[in-house]
Design a protein around this motif. Structure first.
Motif, short mmCIF file in Angstrom:
data_model
loop_
_atom_site.label_atom_id
_atom_site.label_comp_id
_atom_site.label_asym_id
_atom_site.label_seq_id
_atom_site.Cartn_x
_atom_site.Cartn_y
_atom_site.Cartn_z
N ILE A 13 -23.95 -34.00 -110.12
CA ILE A 13 -24.46 -34.26 -108.77
C ILE A 13 -25.62 -33.31 -108.54
N ASN A 14 -26.74 -33.86 -108.06
CA ASN A 14 -27.98 -33.10 -107.93
C ASN A 14 -28.47 -33.17 -106.48
N LYS A 15 -28.77 -32.00 -105.90
CA LYS A 15 -29.37 -31.91 -104.56
C LYS A 15 -30.75 -31.31 -104.71
N PHE A 16 -31.78 -32.00 -104.18
CA PHE A 16 -33.14 -31.52 -104.36
C PHE A 16 -34.01 -32.03 -103.22
N GLU A 17 -35.23 -31.53 -103.18
CA GLU A 17 -36.21 -31.94 -102.18
C GLU A 17 -37.51 -32.29 -102.89
N LEU A 18 -38.20 -33.33 -102.38
CA LEU A 18 -39.49 -33.75 -102.92
C LEU A 18 -40.53 -33.66 -101.82
N THR A 19 -41.70 -33.09 -102.17
CA THR A 19 -42.71 -32.82 -101.15
C THR A 19 -44.10 -33.08 -101.70
N ASN A 20 -44.94 -33.71 -100.86
CA ASN A 20 -46.38 -33.77 -101.06
C ASN A 20 -47.05 -33.07 -99.89
N GLU A 21 -48.03 -32.28 -100.16
CA GLU A 21 -48.66 -31.45 -99.14
C GLU A 21 -49.19 -32.31 -97.98
N ASN A 22 -48.69 -32.01 -96.76
CA ASN A 22 -49.15 -32.64 -95.53
C ASN A 22 -48.98 -34.15 -95.52
N ALA A 23 -48.11 -34.68 -96.39
CA ALA A 23 -47.96 -36.12 -96.43
C ALA A 23 -46.50 -36.57 -96.46
N PHE A 24 -45.68 -35.86 -97.22
CA PHE A 24 -44.31 -36.34 -97.40
C PHE A 24 -43.40 -35.16 -97.74
N SER A 25 -42.21 -35.16 -97.17
CA SER A 25 -41.20 -34.15 -97.49
C SER A 25 -39.84 -34.70 -97.08
N GLU A 26 -38.94 -34.75 -98.05
CA GLU A 26 -37.63 -35.30 -97.77
C GLU A 26 -36.61 -34.80 -98.79
N GLY A 27 -35.37 -34.66 -98.33
CA GLY A 27 -34.29 -34.25 -99.20
C GLY A 27 -33.59 -35.44 -99.83
N PHE A 28 -33.06 -35.19 -101.06
CA PHE A 28 -32.42 -36.28 -101.80
C PHE A 28 -31.14 -35.78 -102.46
N ASN A 29 -30.28 -36.75 -102.78
CA ASN A 29 -29.08 -36.52 -103.57
C ASN A 29 -29.10 -37.50 -104.73
N ALA A 30 -28.58 -37.07 -105.88
CA ALA A 30 -28.56 -37.96 -107.05
C ALA A 30 -27.29 -37.74 -107.84
N ILE A 31 -26.79 -38.81 -108.41
CA ILE A 31 -25.66 -38.78 -109.33
C ILE A 31 -26.14 -39.33 -110.66
N GLY A 32 -25.84 -38.63 -111.74
CA GLY A 32 -26.30 -39.07 -113.05
C GLY A 32 -25.22 -38.95 -114.11
N VAL A 33 -25.28 -39.83 -115.10
CA VAL A 33 -24.41 -39.80 -116.26
C VAL A 33 -25.30 -39.81 -117.50
N ASN A 34 -25.08 -38.85 -118.42
CA ASN A 34 -25.95 -38.70 -119.59
C ASN A 34 -25.14 -38.59 -120.87
N ALA A 35 -25.72 -39.08 -121.93
CA ALA A 35 -25.26 -38.77 -123.29
C ALA A 35 -26.16 -37.67 -123.82
N GLU A 36 -25.56 -36.61 -124.37
CA GLU A 36 -26.33 -35.44 -124.77
C GLU A 36 -26.07 -35.12 -126.25
N LEU A 37 -27.14 -34.82 -126.95
CA LEU A 37 -27.06 -34.49 -128.38
C LEU A 37 -27.41 -33.03 -128.58
N THR A 38 -26.49 -32.26 -129.16
CA THR A 38 -26.72 -30.85 -129.50
C THR A 38 -27.09 -30.79 -130.98
N LEU A 39 -28.29 -30.28 -131.28
CA LEU A 39 -28.80 -30.35 -132.64
C LEU A 39 -28.18 -29.32 -133.58
N LEU A 40 -27.90 -28.12 -133.08
CA LEU A 40 -27.36 -27.04 -133.93
C LEU A 40 -26.07 -26.52 -133.29
N PRO A 41 -25.01 -27.30 -133.32
CA PRO A 41 -23.80 -26.92 -132.57
C PRO A 41 -23.06 -25.72 -133.13
N PHE A 42 -23.31 -25.33 -134.39
CA PHE A 42 -22.55 -24.24 -135.00
C PHE A 42 -23.30 -22.91 -134.94
#
Length: 462
Positions: free
Chosen positions: A343-372
């Motif tokens: 779960i991700n909480k963040f804000e996105l802003t453009n100077e003097n034009a746009f600013s708003e808070g957001f929430n995101a949910i994500g599911v990822n497959a992750e590859l670890t190259l050197l696990p040992f």
């Protein structure tokens, strides 16, 4: 001019300190007298092994240089051998230092037998004329065990490299080279010919070079030039000695473990000795070439938190960095692959034009190259949903990214990563313009907690 000169001196001094000032400030300036030979790091360990119940009589006929390797030079090689031809003498000295063995002369046995024949002949003549009751020459000791083996490999230049820089007439460089020798030692029973134990030890030999120089016109027709440096080579004889001593130590401890010989010590001391050796042997078996230590590290379950910045790439100009926070869980199927949700909480802003808070949910497959290994890059990709704080608008997204994780302990890791999130509409910043959908980036540092035992390569918990 003097300020610049002092800067030069400071730079050269720092370079020398970083590369080992001990070798530089201990340069030989006078003839040295002979002294007793140096001990290696293993010599004291060998001497401190608990004594045996009864020392073992051993014979060493020849501990040979089996490499066939000649000393390498810049022009090729010479007829001088790369390693010492006196390894038998080094082995006998190691056997004496351990106090576990009684070595008997076998390398030059013909000389010994010839001298005993001279003694017998002399006594025979002397007995006829002066002392008919003189006792016979005592018999020679015979060995219950013969030690065989040798230096089986000398690999030169297994690692070479260096670093250098020059700016405005000031420069310096460093170079290094690493060679490696390999020793095998085996114990053979003289009564049956059975090979009781074989041990294998390798040792690297390091060579380093450093130089620093200064070349500059300090004023018209005045040139200042200075140069210094040193080269440090680890003596091959000491490397061979250390490898042979380590082989003798390993032979003793493995013989105690297999009950080939008995040790005069309390059971707790014996268990501690064998336990420490097993730990060392396990680490050696999991360490590949170039001292890369492989170990089952990451457990099946983990929790992570991340903090950093977010940056929008939408329809407005002048995007600004804002905050981003994330929390999630991971599940490892094997040391290389895991599935994570966050779960991700963040804000996105453009100077003097746009600013708003957001929430995101994500599911990822992750590859670890050197696990040992402790430090490993990783890559991930997945899908998710992003909403504004009021949940008035929602959009699906794809995300992908990568980073590097460093394990500061078996249970805690820190990571740095970057990700790109591709939103599947053009209304994230409340305006639809152009053909490209909106997207945003996350740059973050993370802290990972691992729970349970590490997952082995086959997926079974260790």
């Amino acid at each position: 001019m003097y300020d610049k000169f002092y800067k030069v001196i400071a730079i050269i001094s720092c370079a020398l300190l970083l590369s080992g000032c001990g070798a530089y400030f201990n340069q030989p300036i006078q003839i040295e007298t002979a002294r007793i030979g140096e001990d290696t790091e293993v010599t004291e360990i060998l001497r401190n092994i608990p004594p045996p119940v009864e020392p073992v009589v051993v014979g060493v006929y020849k501990f040979r240089d089996q490499t066939g390797q000649y000393k390498p030079t810049e022009a090729g090689s010479t007829f001088s051998t790369a390693v010492t031809q006196g390894a038998t003498t080094i082995l006998i000295k190691a056997l004496e230092d351990s106090k576990w063995f009684v070595p008997i002369e076998r390398e030059n046995l013909s000389n010994l037998l010839n001298e005993r024949n001279i003694i017998r002949s002399t006594r025979k003549e002397y007995r006829k004329t002066k002392n008919p009751n003189e006792p016979q020459l005592p018999p020679l000791l015979y060995a219950g065990i013969i030690l065989e083996g040798g230096i089986v490999s000398y690999d030169s230049n297994i690692i070479t490299g260096g670093l250098g820089a020059r700016y405005f007439g000031i420069g310096g460089s460093t170079q290094y080279r690493q060679d490696r020798i390999t020793v095998y030692l085996r114990a053979v029973s003289t009564s049956s010919g059975k090979i009781l134990k074989t041990v294998y030890v390798s040792k690297t030999i390091l060579s380093q070079a450093l130089d620093a120089n200064f070349f500059r016109y300090v004023k018209f027709r005045r040139l200042l030039e200075a140069e210094t440096g040193f080269t440090k080579n680890e003596p091959a004889q000491l490397a061979v000695s250390e490898a042979i001593e380590k082989a003798v130590e390993s032979l003793i401890i493995e013989g105690i473990e297999d009950k080939l010989w008995a040790v005069k010590a309390e059971p707790e001391k014996i268990n501690e000795l064998i336990g420490n050796y097993k730990v060392e042997k396990s680490e050696a078996q999991n360490t590949a070439l170039y001292d890369r230590y492989f170990k089952d590290r990451r457990s099946q379950k983990s929790i992570f938190i991340k903090g950093g910045t977010a940056l929008i790439s939408g329809d407005y100009n002048n995007p600004e960095f804002t905050y981003s926070a994330e929390i999630g869980v991971r599940w490892y199927f094997n040391p290389y692959l895991n599935l994570n949700a966050s779960i991700n909480k963040f804000e996105l802003t453009n100077e003097n034009a746009f600013s708003e808070g957001f929430n995101a949910i994500g599911v990822n497959a992750e590859l670890t190259l050197l696990p040992f290994e402790k430090i490993s890059p990783f890559f991930f990709g997945g899908i998710g949903v992003v909403n504004d704080d009021d949940f008035d608008t929602s959009a699906f997204k794809f995300q992908y990214g990568g980073g590097v994780e460093y394990l500061i302990s078996d249970n805690i890791g820190i990571s740095a990563n970057v990700s790109q999130h591709l939103v599947l509409n053009d209304e994230l910043d409340n305006i639809a313009q152009g053909k490209r959908d909106d997207q945003y980036f996350n740059f973050s540092l993370g802290l990972n907690w691992y729970f349970g035992k590490p997952v082995k390569k086959d997926g079974v918990k260790n």
